[in-house]
Write a protein that holds these residues in place. Structure first.
Motif, PDB file in Angstrom:
ATOM      1  N   ASP A 277      -2.404  16.876  21.731  1.00 28.17           N
ATOM      2  CA  ASP A 277      -2.290  16.561  20.296  1.00 28.17           C
ATOM      3  C   ASP A 277      -2.537  17.850  19.526  1.00 28.17           C
ATOM      4  O   ASP A 277      -3.538  17.993  18.841  1.00 28.17           O
ATOM      5  N   HIS A 278      -1.621  18.785  19.663  1.00 26.37           N
ATOM      6  CA  HIS A 278      -1.869  20.111  19.102  1.00 26.37           C
ATOM      7  C   HIS A 278      -1.447  20.173  17.633  1.00 26.37           C
ATOM      8  O   HIS A 278      -0.414  19.634  17.248  1.00 26.37           O
ATOM      9  N   ASN A 279      -2.269  20.835  16.835  1.00 28.38           N
ATOM     10  CA  ASN A 279      -1.968  21.072  15.423  1.00 28.38           C
ATOM     11  C   ASN A 279      -1.642  22.549  15.269  1.00 28.38           C
ATOM     12  O   ASN A 279      -2.534  23.395  15.283  1.00 28.38           O
ATOM     13  N   GLY A 280      -0.368  22.857  15.140  1.00 25.05           N
ATOM     14  CA  GLY A 280       0.049  24.241  15.044  1.00 25.05           C
ATOM     15  C   GLY A 280      -0.319  24.925  13.753  1.00 25.05           C
ATOM     16  O   GLY A 280      -0.196  26.148  13.638  1.00 25.05           O
ATOM     17  N   GLU A 281      -0.787  24.150  12.748  1.00 26.69           N
ATOM     18  CA  GLU A 281      -1.134  24.728  11.452  1.00 26.69           C
ATOM     19  C   GLU A 281      -2.603  25.118  11.367  1.00 26.69           C
ATOM     20  O   GLU A 281      -2.992  25.900  10.494  1.00 26.69           O
ATOM     21  N   PHE A 282      -3.424  24.550  12.248  1.00 22.37           N
ATOM     22  CA  PHE A 282      -4.873  24.621  12.062  1.00 22.37           C
ATOM     23  C   PHE A 282      -5.386  26.054  12.085  1.00 22.37           C
ATOM     24  O   PHE A 282      -6.110  26.487  11.187  1.00 22.37           O
ATOM     25  N   ALA A 283      -5.041  26.813  13.114  1.00 23.70           N
ATOM     26  CA  ALA A 283      -5.535  28.192  13.223  1.00 23.70           C
ATOM     27  C   ALA A 283      -5.117  29.020  12.020  1.00 23.70           C
ATOM     28  O   ALA A 283      -5.900  29.828  11.503  1.00 23.70           O
ATOM     29  N   GLY A 284      -3.880  28.808  11.563  1.00 26.94           N
ATOM     30  CA  GLY A 284      -3.405  29.544  10.388  1.00 26.94           C
ATOM     31  C   GLY A 284      -4.176  29.205   9.127  1.00 26.94           C
ATOM     32  O   GLY A 284      -4.428  30.077   8.280  1.00 26.94           O
ATOM     33  N   GLN A 285      -4.557  27.928   8.981  1.00 24.74           N
ATOM     34  CA  GLN A 285      -5.331  27.529   7.808  1.00 24.74           C
ATOM     35  C   GLN A 285      -6.711  28.168   7.801  1.00 24.74           C
ATOM     36  O   GLN A 285      -7.194  28.627   6.762  1.00 24.74           O
ATOM     37  N   VAL A 286      -7.353  28.215   8.981  1.00 21.42           N
ATOM     38  CA  VAL A 286      -8.668  28.853   9.063  1.00 21.42           C
ATOM     39  C   VAL A 286      -8.552  30.345   8.751  1.00 21.42           C
ATOM     40  O   VAL A 286      -9.354  30.902   7.998  1.00 21.42           O
ATOM     41  N   ALA A 287      -7.542  30.987   9.323  1.00 22.30           N
ATOM     42  CA  ALA A 287      -7.353  32.421   9.080  1.00 22.30           C
ATOM     43  C   ALA A 287      -7.035  32.689   7.612  1.00 22.30           C
ATOM     44  O   ALA A 287      -7.523  33.667   7.025  1.00 22.30           O
ATOM     45  N   ALA A 288      -6.220  31.825   6.997  1.00 25.08           N
ATOM     46  CA  ALA A 288      -5.873  32.016   5.583  1.00 25.08           C
ATOM     47  C   ALA A 288      -7.100  31.865   4.697  1.00 25.08           C
ATOM     48  O   ALA A 288      -7.262  32.597   3.710  1.00 25.08           O
ATOM     49  N   SER A 289      -7.962  30.918   5.048  1.00 27.70           N
ATOM     50  CA  SER A 289      -9.191  30.741   4.279  1.00 27.70           C
ATOM     51  C   SER A 289     -10.079  31.974   4.388  1.00 27.70           C
ATOM     52  O   SER A 289     -10.656  32.443   3.408  1.00 27.70           O
ATOM     53  N   ARG A 290     -10.173  32.528   5.605  1.00 30.02           N
ATOM     54  CA  ARG A 290     -10.983  33.731   5.812  1.00 30.02           C
ATOM     55  C   ARG A 290     -10.436  34.900   4.993  1.00 30.02           C
ATOM     56  O   ARG A 290     -11.191  35.620   4.337  1.00 30.02           O
ATOM     57  N   GLU A 291      -9.109  35.066   4.993  1.00 25.19           N
ATOM     58  CA  GLU A 291      -8.506  36.140   4.208  1.00 25.19           C
ATOM     59  C   GLU A 291      -8.729  35.927   2.717  1.00 25.19           C
ATOM     60  O   GLU A 291      -8.955  36.879   1.959  1.00 25.19           O
ATOM     61  N   ALA A 292      -8.666  34.674   2.292  1.00 25.51           N
ATOM     62  CA  ALA A 292      -8.890  34.373   0.879  1.00 25.51           C
ATOM     63  C   ALA A 292     -10.306  34.738   0.457  1.00 25.51           C
ATOM     64  O   ALA A 292     -10.521  35.296  -0.626  1.00 25.51           O
ATOM     65  N   VAL A 293     -11.297  34.437   1.311  1.00 25.53           N
ATOM     66  CA  VAL A 293     -12.678  34.802   0.981  1.00 25.53           C
ATOM     67  C   VAL A 293     -12.807  36.309   0.835  1.00 25.53           C
ATOM     68  O   VAL A 293     -13.441  36.812  -0.096  1.00 25.53           O
ATOM     69  N   ALA A 294     -12.196  37.058   1.751  1.00 28.77           N
ATOM     70  CA  ALA A 294     -12.265  38.521   1.667  1.00 28.77           C
ATOM     71  C   ALA A 294     -11.612  39.024   0.381  1.00 28.77           C
ATOM     72  O   ALA A 294     -12.147  39.922  -0.298  1.00 28.77           O
ATOM     73  N   GLU A 295     -10.457  38.457   0.025  1.00 27.17           N
ATOM     74  CA  GLU A 295      -9.786  38.862  -1.216  1.00 27.17           C
ATOM     75  C   GLU A 295     -10.635  38.525  -2.428  1.00 27.17           C
ATOM     76  O   GLU A 295     -10.727  39.317  -3.384  1.00 27.17           O
ATOM     77  N   ILE A 296     -11.248  37.353  -2.412  1.00 28.03           N
ATOM     78  CA  ILE A 296     -12.110  36.953  -3.530  1.00 28.03           C
ATOM     79  C   ILE A 296     -13.279  37.916  -3.668  1.00 28.03           C
ATOM     80  O   ILE A 296     -13.610  38.352  -4.783  1.00 28.03           O
ATOM     81  N   LEU A 297     -13.904  38.272  -2.547  1.00 30.08           N
ATOM     82  CA  LEU A 297     -15.046  39.185  -2.604  1.00 30.08           C
ATOM     83  C   LEU A 297     -14.649  40.544  -3.162  1.00 30.08           C
ATOM     84  O   LEU A 297     -15.378  41.145  -3.955  1.00 30.08           O
ATOM     85  N   ARG A 298     -13.478  41.047  -2.750  1.00 30.65           N
ATOM     86  CA  ARG A 298     -13.032  42.342  -3.259  1.00 30.65           C
ATOM     87  C   ARG A 298     -12.746  42.267  -4.751  1.00 30.65           C
ATOM     88  O   ARG A 298     -13.137  43.156  -5.525  1.00 30.65           O
ATOM     89  N   ALA A 299     -12.073  41.196  -5.190  1.00 28.52           N
ATOM     90  CA  ALA A 299     -11.748  41.059  -6.609  1.00 28.52           C
ATOM     91  C   ALA A 299     -13.001  40.819  -7.445  1.00 28.52           C
ATOM     92  O   ALA A 299     -13.131  41.351  -8.560  1.00 28.52           O
ATOM     93  N   ARG A 300     -13.903  40.045  -6.903  1.00 27.67           N
ATOM     94  CA  ARG A 300     -15.124  39.698  -7.639  1.00 27.67           C
ATOM     95  C   ARG A 300     -15.986  40.934  -7.893  1.00 27.67           C
ATOM     96  O   ARG A 300     -16.625  41.041  -8.945  1.00 27.67           O
ATOM     97  N   ALA A 301     -15.985  41.870  -6.957  1.00 27.37           N
ATOM     98  CA  ALA A 301     -16.803  43.072  -7.102  1.00 27.37           C
ATOM     99  C   ALA A 301     -16.354  43.920  -8.285  1.00 27.37           C
ATOM    100  O   ALA A 301     -17.149  44.669  -8.862  1.00 27.37           O
TER     101      ALA A 301
END
Length: 538
Positions: free
Chosen positions: A97-121
């Motif tokens: 029962d594989h979800n091919g989107e799941f890993a990408g969603q986690v990675a996208a969230s991680r990238e979003a946090v990094a972008e937010i931190l850079r912009a917030r600074a």
């Protein structure tokens, strides 16, 4: 990485992502299978057949410090978020029962946090302490595998966590195709429409997504006044109107595509009418109770896509709801100080700080048990009263409640908002005359509604605020929950000891929303189930 200062946005984002996914695995994967063991100062768990350990912070079981590790060939090795994703996938379904989107969603969230931190600074937070608190949720939901995953492109310019501020786009809707219910007059304060047209503000991101045909029935009036996005992303505060505006956004934010369905537009106005006398009664009994009505909406009657896509709900602003001298602060911003972010990255005073400094929280430091008792007294009794006495199901999670602090930082008021999550107990209200879709969207059966109340109030909200109050002092938590229990017992007595509340106080497990499972299943958020967790009121 343990013991080293984290300075890189990418490192902070990796640690936050790893910790959030690990908490989900404890709650939804390893925990229900009996594969979690305390081994102070570590928590041990088995995921995907691998033995993992994470150092806990201050003895708190699900607040981690440093990089979690994986046992391999008799030695502990640092774990990465990508590795944990693969291990979690093995337990969640693997090849069956594989979800091919799941890993990408986690990675996208991680990238979003990094972008937010850079912009917030590089950004300046709002001077308004309430708006600063709305923009403080850098790491998002601590029990979500991808809390900052967002669809679409160009999202950073509209991100509250990056201290965004942007102009609205103003449209004119020809009066013969105007869609409006209730009082949406606050929108007319944003500009001037030509003769024969009514003003319709649009979120520029949504306008780019929809690309409606302009001219004739719908005309472009150019840029409008600047607005500030709040924690939900799609709801903004418009100083020119003194109101909040809840837009549709045809993008997925965490679990849902955030669009105002036509029955939700109508439902907001209907609920405002029905709840006004009820909240008047509640605030008479609990003087610190406030709410933010949604008196009207406006859109264009140009087919279902534009009716929903351009629909905007008007919501009262919190400063008008709070008493003079009381400062509204998003509960989620206070909970951001529970240590769920990377070590040292989130303290209550830090996340709330604006150019004028943070709101004074001296009362919290002087007597944390008294501060907590004041907090619980402001938030919990009206929620219970609404459910049992009036058949109204609030959704009092951390993003739907603002806490009013007095000059000393003591909680004295609670402001409840967002009628999309507010429901009426089936059979307790006469919904005759409403469109079937509107009536269905407004209703929950009693059992489902109680589970939602308990999850939002206790699991999502009060348990996280208790973590803020206790800091790293686990010895303080029993005193906090003893004080909370006394407040719940007193309210149960006032209500005649209804059975669900009696069971709660007798120690029945609490329902924790299964965000990992619902994302894995690619299901709608409304279909999310619950997993049982320990009840601190017992």
């Amino acid at each position: 990485m343990h013991g080293l200062a984290l300075t890189s946005p990418a490192e902070l984002a990796e640690e936050a992502t790893l910790a959030a996914l690990l908490r989900c695995c404890v709650r939804e994967v390893a925990g229900p299978r009996g594969l979690v063991w305390p081994a102070p100062p570590y928590l041990l768990l088995r995921v995907g057949g691998a033995l993992l350990r994470a150092r806990t912070r201050g003895g708190a079981a699900l607040r981690f410090e440093g990089r979690p590790e994986r046992l391999e060939a008799g030695a502990w090795h640092p774990l990465t978020a990508d590795e944990l994703v693969r291990l979690a996938e093995a337990d969640l379904g693997g090849d069956r029962d594989h979800n091919g989107e799941f890993a990408g969603q986690v990675a996208a969230s991680r990238e979003a946090v990094a972008e937010i931190l850079r912009a917030r600074a590089a950004a300046v937070p709002p001077a308004d302490p309430w708006l600063a608190s709305e923009q403080a949720l850098v790491y998002g939901h601590p029990f979500h595998p991808s809390p900052k995953a967002r669809g679409g492109a160009g999202w950073l310019r509209y991100a509250p966590e990056a201290h965004a501020r942007f102009p609205l786009r103003l449209l004119g809707v020809r009066e013969d195709v105007l869609a409006e219910e209730g009082d949406a007059g606050a929108l007319d304060l944003l500009g001037v429409a030509p003769a024969g047209y009514r003003l319709l503000p649009a979120h520029p991101w949504q306008l780019d997504l929809l690309r409606p045909r302009l001219g004739g029935e719908l005309v472009d009036l150019g840029p409008g006044p600047a607005v500030v996005p709040t924690s939900s992303v799609r709801t903004v505060y418009a100083p020119a109107a003194g109101a909040c505006l809840k837009f549709s956004l045809d993008v997925r934010i965490t679990n849902c595509v955030r669009k105002n369905a036509w029955y939700e537009l109508a439902g907001a106005v209907e609920l405002t009418s029905r709840l006004t006398p009820i909240f008047d009664e509640i605030s008479g009994k609990f003087p610190g109770t406030r709410w933010l009505p949604e008196p009207g909406y406006r859109s264009a009657r140009l087919g279902p896509r534009l009716l929903e896509g351009l629909g905007v709900i008007v919501r009262d602003g919190p400063w008008t709801a709070c008493s003079p001298g009381v400062t509204p602060i998003l509960a989620g911003a206070l909970a951001a100080g529970t240590g769920f972010g990377p070590a040292g990255s989130a303290r209550p005073d830090a996340v709330l700080a604006g150019p004028a400094g943070p709101p004074r929280l001296g009362a919290l430091g002087r007597d944390p048990v008294a501060w907590w008792a004041a907090y619980v007294s402001a938030v919990a009794p009206p929620v219970l009263e609404l459910y049992f006495e009036h058949g109204v199901i609030l959704e009092p999670h951390l993003q739907n409640v603002l806490v009013g602090l007095d000059d000393s930082g003591l909680p004295v008021e609670a402001v409840f908002r967002d009628l999309e999550g507010t429901k009426l107990v089936t059979g307790r209200h006469d919904l005759t005359g409403l469109a079937p879709q509107v009536a269905q969207a407004l209703s929950y059966d009693a059992e489902r509604g109680w589970a939602r109340v308990v999850y939002c109030l206790l699991v999502n909200h009060l348990m996280e605020i208790a973590g803020t109050v206790a800091g790293g002092d686990e010895t303080l938590l029993p005193h906090l929950w003893k004080a909370a229990r006394e407040i719940f017992v007193r309210q149960a007595g006032e209500l005649g000891w209804p059975l669900p509340l009696s069971d709660l106080l007798a120690g029945s497990p609490l329902p924790a929303k299964a965000n990992l499972s619902v994302r894995w299943a690619r299901a709608a958020d409304r279909s999310a189930g619950y997993v049982p967790i320990a009840n601190p009121l017992a």
